[in-house]
Design a protein around this motif. Sequence first.
Motif, PDB file in Angstrom:
ATOM      1  N   VAL A  47      39.311  39.080  44.567  1.00  0.00           N
ATOM      2  CA  VAL A  47      38.803  37.931  45.051  1.00  0.00           C
ATOM      3  C   VAL A  47      37.980  37.175  44.063  1.00  0.00           C
ATOM      4  O   VAL A  47      38.046  35.905  43.615  1.00  0.00           O
ATOM      5  N   SER A  48      36.981  38.081  43.277  1.00  0.00           N
ATOM      6  CA  SER A  48      36.305  37.264  42.360  1.00  0.00           C
ATOM      7  C   SER A  48      36.814  36.896  41.276  1.00  0.00           C
ATOM      8  O   SER A  48      36.204  36.084  40.441  1.00  0.00           O
ATOM      9  N   ILE A  49      38.164  37.281  40.808  1.00  0.00           N
ATOM     10  CA  ILE A  49      38.747  36.899  39.494  1.00  0.00           C
ATOM     11  C   ILE A  49      40.028  35.982  39.892  1.00  0.00           C
ATOM     12  O   ILE A  49      41.023  35.975  39.172  1.00  0.00           O
ATOM     13  N   ARG A  50      40.230  35.619  41.099  1.00  0.00           N
ATOM     14  CA  ARG A  50      41.116  34.414  41.693  1.00  0.00           C
ATOM     15  C   ARG A  50      40.608  33.274  41.760  1.00  0.00           C
ATOM     16  O   ARG A  50      39.331  33.072  42.095  1.00  0.00           O
ATOM     17  N   ASN A  51      41.502  32.065  41.456  1.00  0.00           N
ATOM     18  CA  ASN A  51      40.776  30.717  41.726  1.00  0.00           C
ATOM     19  C   ASN A  51      40.680  30.433  43.289  1.00  0.00           C
ATOM     20  O   ASN A  51      41.231  30.873  44.012  1.00  0.00           O
ATOM     21  N   GLU A  52      39.763  29.342  43.432  1.00  0.00           N
ATOM     22  CA  GLU A  52      39.534  28.900  44.841  1.00  0.00           C
ATOM     23  C   GLU A  52      40.655  28.556  45.617  1.00  0.00           C
ATOM     24  O   GLU A  52      40.859  28.817  46.637  1.00  0.00           O
ATOM     25  N   ALA A  53      41.607  27.985  45.076  1.00  0.00           N
ATOM     26  CA  ALA A  53      42.694  27.384  45.654  1.00  0.00           C
ATOM     27  C   ALA A  53      43.670  28.402  46.158  1.00  0.00           C
ATOM     28  O   ALA A  53      44.192  28.568  47.309  1.00  0.00           O
ATOM     29  N   ALA A  54      43.856  29.700  45.523  1.00  0.00           N
ATOM     30  CA  ALA A  54      44.503  30.646  45.604  1.00  0.00           C
ATOM     31  C   ALA A  54      43.908  31.579  46.879  1.00  0.00           C
ATOM     32  O   ALA A  54      44.638  31.774  47.759  1.00  0.00           O
ATOM     33  N   ASN A  55      42.570  31.708  46.819  1.00  0.00           N
ATOM     34  CA  ASN A  55      41.911  32.573  47.780  1.00  0.00           C
ATOM     35  C   ASN A  55      41.869  31.624  49.036  1.00  0.00           C
ATOM     36  O   ASN A  55      41.980  32.281  50.017  1.00  0.00           O
ATOM     37  N   TRP A  60      44.083  38.381  49.281  1.00  0.00           N
ATOM     38  CA  TRP A  60      43.578  38.520  47.910  1.00  0.00           C
ATOM     39  C   TRP A  60      44.768  39.753  47.613  1.00  0.00           C
ATOM     40  O   TRP A  60      45.089  39.791  46.420  1.00  0.00           O
ATOM     41  N   TRP A  61      45.594  40.360  48.617  1.00  0.00           N
ATOM     42  CA  TRP A  61      46.526  41.261  48.077  1.00  0.00           C
ATOM     43  C   TRP A  61      47.705  40.478  47.384  1.00  0.00           C
ATOM     44  O   TRP A  61      48.356  41.400  46.610  1.00  0.00           O
ATOM     45  N   THR A  62      47.898  39.493  47.762  1.00  0.00           N
ATOM     46  CA  THR A  62      49.193  38.742  46.864  1.00  0.00           C
ATOM     47  C   THR A  62      49.037  38.680  45.477  1.00  0.00           C
ATOM     48  O   THR A  62      49.861  38.444  44.967  1.00  0.00           O
ATOM     49  N   ALA A  63      47.766  38.649  45.054  1.00  0.00           N
ATOM     50  CA  ALA A  63      47.530  38.808  43.523  1.00  0.00           C
ATOM     51  C   ALA A  63      47.965  39.720  42.935  1.00  0.00           C
ATOM     52  O   ALA A  63      48.140  39.780  41.889  1.00  0.00           O
ATOM     53  N   THR A  65      50.822  41.024  43.006  1.00  0.00           N
ATOM     54  CA  THR A  65      52.205  40.841  42.429  1.00  0.00           C
ATOM     55  C   THR A  65      52.119  39.234  41.774  1.00  0.00           C
ATOM     56  O   THR A  65      53.152  38.959  41.112  1.00  0.00           O
ATOM     57  N   LYS A  66      51.186  38.389  41.689  1.00  0.00           N
ATOM     58  CA  LYS A  66      50.898  37.352  41.053  1.00  0.00           C
ATOM     59  C   LYS A  66      49.900  37.345  39.992  1.00  0.00           C
ATOM     60  O   LYS A  66      48.738  36.851  40.339  1.00  0.00           O
ATOM     61  N   PRO A  67      49.699  38.153  38.784  1.00  0.00           N
ATOM     62  CA  PRO A  67      48.664  38.085  37.872  1.00  0.00           C
ATOM     63  C   PRO A  67      48.434  36.978  37.317  1.00  0.00           C
ATOM     64  O   PRO A  67      47.360  36.833  36.690  1.00  0.00           O
ATOM     65  N   ALA A  68      49.123  35.906  37.398  1.00  0.00           N
ATOM     66  CA  ALA A  68      48.871  34.636  36.718  1.00  0.00           C
ATOM     67  C   ALA A  68      47.695  33.857  37.295  1.00  0.00           C
ATOM     68  O   ALA A  68      47.228  33.113  37.063  1.00  0.00           O
ATOM     69  N   GLU A  69      47.293  34.441  38.772  1.00  0.00           N
ATOM     70  CA  GLU A  69      46.404  33.883  39.489  1.00  0.00           C
ATOM     71  C   GLU A  69      44.944  34.448  39.152  1.00  0.00           C
ATOM     72  O   GLU A  69      43.917  33.798  39.427  1.00  0.00           O
ATOM     73  N   LEU A  70      44.739  35.415  38.215  1.00  0.00           N
ATOM     74  CA  LEU A  70      43.810  36.218  38.205  1.00  0.00           C
ATOM     75  C   LEU A  70      43.030  35.078  36.985  1.00  0.00           C
ATOM     76  O   LEU A  70      43.783  35.015  35.844  1.00  0.00           O
ATOM     77  N   THR A  71      41.685  35.152  36.720  1.00  0.00           N
ATOM     78  CA  THR A  71      41.065  34.311  35.748  1.00  0.00           C
ATOM     79  C   THR A  71      39.502  34.871  35.981  1.00  0.00           C
ATOM     80  O   THR A  71      39.150  35.358  36.999  1.00  0.00           O
ATOM     81  N   LEU A  72      39.047  34.727  34.574  1.00  0.00           N
ATOM     82  CA  LEU A  72      37.619  34.977  34.836  1.00  0.00           C
ATOM     83  C   LEU A  72      36.708  33.705  34.820  1.00  0.00           C
ATOM     84  O   LEU A  72      35.558  34.012  34.526  1.00  0.00           O
ATOM     85  N   GLY A  73      37.256  32.631  35.316  1.00  0.00           N
ATOM     86  CA  GLY A  73      36.407  31.454  35.147  1.00  0.00           C
ATOM     87  C   GLY A  73      35.446  31.440  36.311  1.00  0.00           C
ATOM     88  O   GLY A  73      34.593  30.801  36.065  1.00  0.00           O
ATOM     89  N   ASN A  74      35.628  32.199  37.473  1.00  0.00           N
ATOM     90  CA  ASN A  74      34.669  32.257  38.561  1.00  0.00           C
ATOM     91  C   ASN A  74      33.222  33.003  37.920  1.00  0.00           C
ATOM     92  O   ASN A  74      32.119  32.587  38.358  1.00  0.00           O
TER      93      ASN A  74
END
Length: 291
Positions: A47-55, A60-63, A65-74
């Motif tokens: 959850v800490s490395i997903r964007n707010e819209a995705a969360n 969180w478990w859907t990420a 299979t979707k690594p594109a949602e992961l970011t260090l912007g948070n």
Amino acid sequence: MTTPALGAPRRGPLGRAVDRVGGGLLQALMVVIGLFWLVPTLGLFVVSIRNEAANNSTGWWTALTKPAELTLGNYSDLLATGFTSSFWNTVLITVPTTVLVIGIAAMAAYAFAWMEFRGRDPLFLVVVGLLVVPVQIALIPIAKLYGTLGIFGSIAGVVLFHTAFGLPFAIFLLRNFFAGIPRSLLEAARMDGAGEWKIFSTVVFPLAKPAVASLGIFQFLWVWNDLLIALVFADTGNQPMTKALQSQMRQFGTNIDILAPGAFLSLIIPLILFFAFQRYFVQGMMAGSVK
């Protein structure tokens, strides 16, 4: 005619196979339980490395299979809120408190365990009685005292409060451990001309590593995760992480893109500390639980 010595009955192949299977099942069960308890930590990290819209839209478990949602912007947004200063405030509160509690409690515990003085047992009973005193009843009197002394809202005031309320349990735990040390060791040191301080520093305290490590873990976690004392005695400039994260709560929702990385960073340090000293943890608690 001699009779062969009796020994333990030999187990047959079936018995040995059951033992091996049983041991394997137990280990597998422990692994499953360990992984189960790590699921919330893993979820918090994702959850800490997903964007707010995705969360807000999916779990969180859907990420996974979707690594594109992961970011260090948070984490960048978290640091922009001044979280770094709150982190160091937490360190400046937790580390001195832990050191003071261990140092003061160790000397007091040695006195209660091995030194003879008038009123020793009644005074120890008072210390044990302080274990049941709730923190809440001291908030207002201590706040008034801090206002008179001019330390209300400061880091020093928070450290002193945590130290005072951490001492009863620490003295109780270490005293029980010290009392279990063989008297012959202390008598031998006295025969060699060692004084009380020399005996404490070179004989008793080195033997208390398991109890001290166990106490250190407890005290560190209590202070690191504290929110109540921080809310009352720490002002905005000296607030620890718990108060900084609490200030990010919204009225009609949660600021998940800030709270999740902050909560994970506040979790990882105690987790590292616990695993570093885990071999002392159970040993120290068992030694201090009985006399």
